[in-house]
Design a protein around this motif. Sequence first.
Motif, mmCIF file in Angstrom:
data_model
loop_
_atom_site.group_PDB
_atom_site.id
_atom_site.type_symbol
_atom_site.label_atom_id
_atom_site.label_comp_id
_atom_site.label_asym_id
_atom_site.label_seq_id
_atom_site.Cartn_x
_atom_site.Cartn_y
_atom_site.Cartn_z
ATOM 1 N N ASN A 125 0.826 -1.200 0.000
ATOM 2 C CA ASN A 125 0.000 0.000 0.000
ATOM 3 C C ASN A 125 0.859 1.249 0.000
ATOM 4 O O ASN A 125 1.898 1.305 0.671
ATOM 5 C CB ASN A 125 -0.902 0.044 1.230
ATOM 6 N N GLU A 126 0.404 2.235 -0.737
ATOM 7 C CA GLU A 126 0.993 3.570 -0.701
ATOM 8 C C GLU A 126 -0.062 4.485 -0.088
ATOM 9 O O GLU A 126 -1.213 4.497 -0.537
ATOM 10 C CB GLU A 126 1.326 4.035 -2.116
ATOM 11 N N LYS A 127 0.320 5.204 0.957
ATOM 12 C CA LYS A 127 -0.622 6.110 1.630
ATOM 13 C C LYS A 127 -0.104 7.535 1.505
ATOM 14 O O LYS A 127 1.091 7.779 1.606
ATOM 15 C CB LYS A 127 -0.747 5.751 3.111
ATOM 16 N N TRP A 128 -1.038 8.469 1.277
ATOM 17 C CA TRP A 128 -0.696 9.870 1.212
ATOM 18 C C TRP A 128 -1.912 10.697 1.601
ATOM 19 O O TRP A 128 -3.021 10.205 1.643
ATOM 20 C CB TRP A 128 -0.182 10.258 -0.178
ATOM 21 N N THR A 129 -1.665 11.969 1.856
ATOM 22 C CA THR A 129 -2.736 12.898 2.178
ATOM 23 C C THR A 129 -2.955 13.796 0.973
ATOM 24 O O THR A 129 -2.004 14.396 0.459
ATOM 25 C CB THR A 129 -2.367 13.750 3.414
ATOM 26 N N ASP A 130 -4.189 13.879 0.510
ATOM 27 C CA ASP A 130 -4.496 14.702 -0.671
ATOM 28 C C ASP A 130 -4.644 16.173 -0.284
ATOM 29 O O ASP A 130 -4.484 16.544 0.889
ATOM 30 C CB ASP A 130 -5.720 14.167 -1.416
ATOM 31 N N ARG A 131 -4.942 17.003 -1.263
ATOM 32 C CA ARG A 131 -5.064 18.452 -1.048
ATOM 33 C C ARG A 131 -6.143 18.821 -0.039
ATOM 34 O O ARG A 131 -6.094 19.882 0.582
ATOM 35 C CB ARG A 131 -5.391 19.145 -2.362
ATOM 36 N N ASN A 132 -7.142 17.951 0.112
ATOM 37 C CA ASN A 132 -8.243 18.206 1.044
ATOM 38 C C ASN A 132 -7.960 17.673 2.443
ATOM 39 O O ASN A 132 -8.832 17.711 3.303
ATOM 40 C CB ASN A 132 -9.533 17.581 0.514
ATOM 41 N N GLY A 133 -6.758 17.126 2.655
ATOM 42 C CA GLY A 133 -6.405 16.584 3.959
ATOM 43 C C GLY A 133 -6.909 15.177 4.196
ATOM 44 O O GLY A 133 -6.800 14.648 5.299
ATOM 45 N N GLU A 134 -7.474 14.562 3.149
ATOM 46 C CA GLU A 134 -8.000 13.201 3.252
ATOM 47 C C GLU A 134 -6.880 12.188 3.004
ATOM 48 O O GLU A 134 -6.072 12.361 2.094
ATOM 49 C CB GLU A 134 -9.104 12.965 2.220
ATOM 50 N N THR A 135 -6.845 11.140 3.790
ATOM 51 C CA THR A 135 -5.876 10.068 3.582
ATOM 52 C C THR A 135 -6.322 9.209 2.411
ATOM 53 O O THR A 135 -7.476 8.786 2.350
ATOM 54 C CB THR A 135 -5.744 9.198 4.845
ATOM 55 N N GLN A 136 -5.416 8.998 1.481
ATOM 56 C CA GLN A 136 -5.668 8.167 0.309
ATOM 57 C C GLN A 136 -4.773 6.936 0.379
ATOM 58 O O GLN A 136 -3.659 6.998 0.904
ATOM 59 C CB GLN A 136 -5.373 8.934 -0.989
ATOM 60 N N VAL A 137 -5.259 5.826 -0.152
ATOM 61 C CA VAL A 137 -4.484 4.584 -0.168
ATOM 62 C C VAL A 137 -4.601 3.964 -1.558
ATOM 63 O O VAL A 137 -5.696 3.865 -2.108
ATOM 64 C CB VAL A 137 -5.003 3.571 0.885
ATOM 65 N N ARG A 138 -3.458 3.572 -2.106
ATOM 66 C CA ARG A 138 -3.449 2.852 -3.376
ATOM 67 C C ARG A 138 -2.707 1.536 -3.143
ATOM 68 O O ARG A 138 -1.610 1.528 -2.599
ATOM 69 C CB ARG A 138 -2.763 3.653 -4.470
ATOM 70 N N THR A 139 -3.340 0.442 -3.539
ATOM 71 C CA THR A 139 -2.733 -0.877 -3.394
ATOM 72 C C THR A 139 -2.159 -1.321 -4.727
ATOM 73 O O THR A 139 -2.834 -1.250 -5.743
ATOM 74 C CB THR A 139 -3.764 -1.906 -2.904
ATOM 75 N N GLU A 140 -0.911 -1.763 -4.706
ATOM 76 C CA GLU A 140 -0.240 -2.301 -5.892
ATOM 77 C C GLU A 140 -0.039 -3.797 -5.686
ATOM 78 O O GLU A 140 0.286 -4.249 -4.579
ATOM 79 C CB GLU A 140 1.126 -1.637 -6.095
ATOM 80 N N TYR A 141 -0.246 -4.556 -6.760
ATOM 81 C CA TYR A 141 -0.067 -6.006 -6.722
ATOM 82 C C TYR A 141 1.104 -6.390 -7.619
ATOM 83 O O TYR A 141 1.255 -5.827 -8.713
ATOM 84 C CB TYR A 141 -1.341 -6.711 -7.197
ATOM 85 N N HIS A 142 1.919 -7.331 -7.151
ATOM 86 C CA HIS A 142 3.116 -7.732 -7.890
ATOM 87 C C HIS A 142 3.174 -9.256 -8.008
ATOM 88 O O HIS A 142 3.118 -9.961 -6.990
ATOM 89 C CB HIS A 142 4.374 -7.241 -7.169
ATOM 90 N N ASP A 143 3.287 -9.738 -9.245
ATOM 91 C CA ASP A 143 3.504 -11.167 -9.482
ATOM 92 C C ASP A 143 4.993 -11.438 -9.359
ATOM 93 O O ASP A 143 5.821 -10.717 -9.940
ATOM 94 C CB ASP A 143 3.028 -11.565 -10.879
ATOM 95 N N ILE A 144 5.330 -12.482 -8.593
ATOM 96 C CA ILE A 144 6.727 -12.822 -8.332
ATOM 97 C C ILE A 144 6.976 -14.268 -8.756
ATOM 98 O O ILE A 144 6.165 -15.149 -8.458
ATOM 99 C CB ILE A 144 7.065 -12.711 -6.816
ATOM 100 N N VAL A 145 8.121 -14.504 -9.422
ATOM 101 C CA VAL A 145 8.536 -15.853 -9.798
ATOM 102 C C VAL A 145 9.849 -16.148 -9.077
ATOM 103 O O VAL A 145 10.779 -15.340 -9.110
ATOM 104 C CB VAL A 145 8.739 -15.972 -11.326
ATOM 105 N N ILE A 146 9.896 -17.303 -8.424
ATOM 106 C CA ILE A 146 11.078 -17.702 -7.651
ATOM 107 C C ILE A 146 11.541 -19.058 -8.183
ATOM 108 O O ILE A 146 10.724 -19.964 -8.377
ATOM 109 C CB ILE A 146 10.749 -17.806 -6.147
ATOM 110 N N TRP A 147 12.845 -19.219 -8.405
ATOM 111 C CA TRP A 147 13.396 -20.444 -9.001
ATOM 112 C C TRP A 147 14.326 -21.192 -8.047
ATOM 113 O O TRP A 147 14.904 -20.603 -7.138
ATOM 114 C CB TRP A 147 14.187 -20.089 -10.261
ATOM 115 N N GLY A 148 14.472 -22.482 -8.301
ATOM 116 C CA GLY A 148 15.481 -23.311 -7.649
ATOM 117 C C GLY A 148 15.247 -23.554 -6.171
ATOM 118 O O GLY A 148 14.119 -23.688 -5.696
ATOM 119 N N LYS A 149 16.347 -23.632 -5.436
ATOM 120 C CA LYS A 149 16.295 -23.909 -3.998
ATOM 121 C C LYS A 149 15.506 -22.822 -3.260
ATOM 122 O O LYS A 149 14.755 -23.111 -2.328
ATOM 123 C CB LYS A 149 17.719 -24.019 -3.437
ATOM 124 N N LEU A 150 15.689 -21.576 -3.707
ATOM 125 C CA LEU A 150 14.942 -20.472 -3.098
ATOM 126 C C LEU A 150 13.439 -20.677 -3.272
ATOM 127 O O LEU A 150 12.655 -20.379 -2.375
ATOM 128 C CB LEU A 150 15.386 -19.150 -3.725
#
Length: 124
Positions: A31-56
């Motif tokens: 999540n990224e959180k910030w306060t907009d011009r009106n003083g309201e807290t905004q939240v944006r959620t980012e999703y990330h696909d991850i690929v892991i190989w081998g022993k890890l």
Amino acid sequence: ITNQVGRLVREPESRKLPSGQTVTNICIANNEKWTDRNGETQVRTEYHDIVIWGKLAEVSARYLSKGKEVLIEGRIQTDSYESKEYKNSKGEAATIYRKKIVASKVVFGSDSKNNQSNDNECAA
């Protein structure tokens, strides 16, 4: 190289390839959180696909679970494919581009006490 910290939005999906190598796919949200011009807290959620190989990949599949916090270090890779569902302006199959992170390092974090991630946002 990119670093992302987030929580798993679903259980890891792991499989062994015919070569014997293990690959594990996870999806994390942050999540990224910030306060907009009106003083309201905004939240944006980012999703990330991850690929892991081998022993890890084997270790990650064993110890990671939905809601677990994780730090991923890796490189961004873009894959493309021709869509059967979408068409371009010429009426041909559209080329779809999808980014994922190929992990070189995985650091396990804390378990979630209140996991409310939406498990429908990452690609399957």
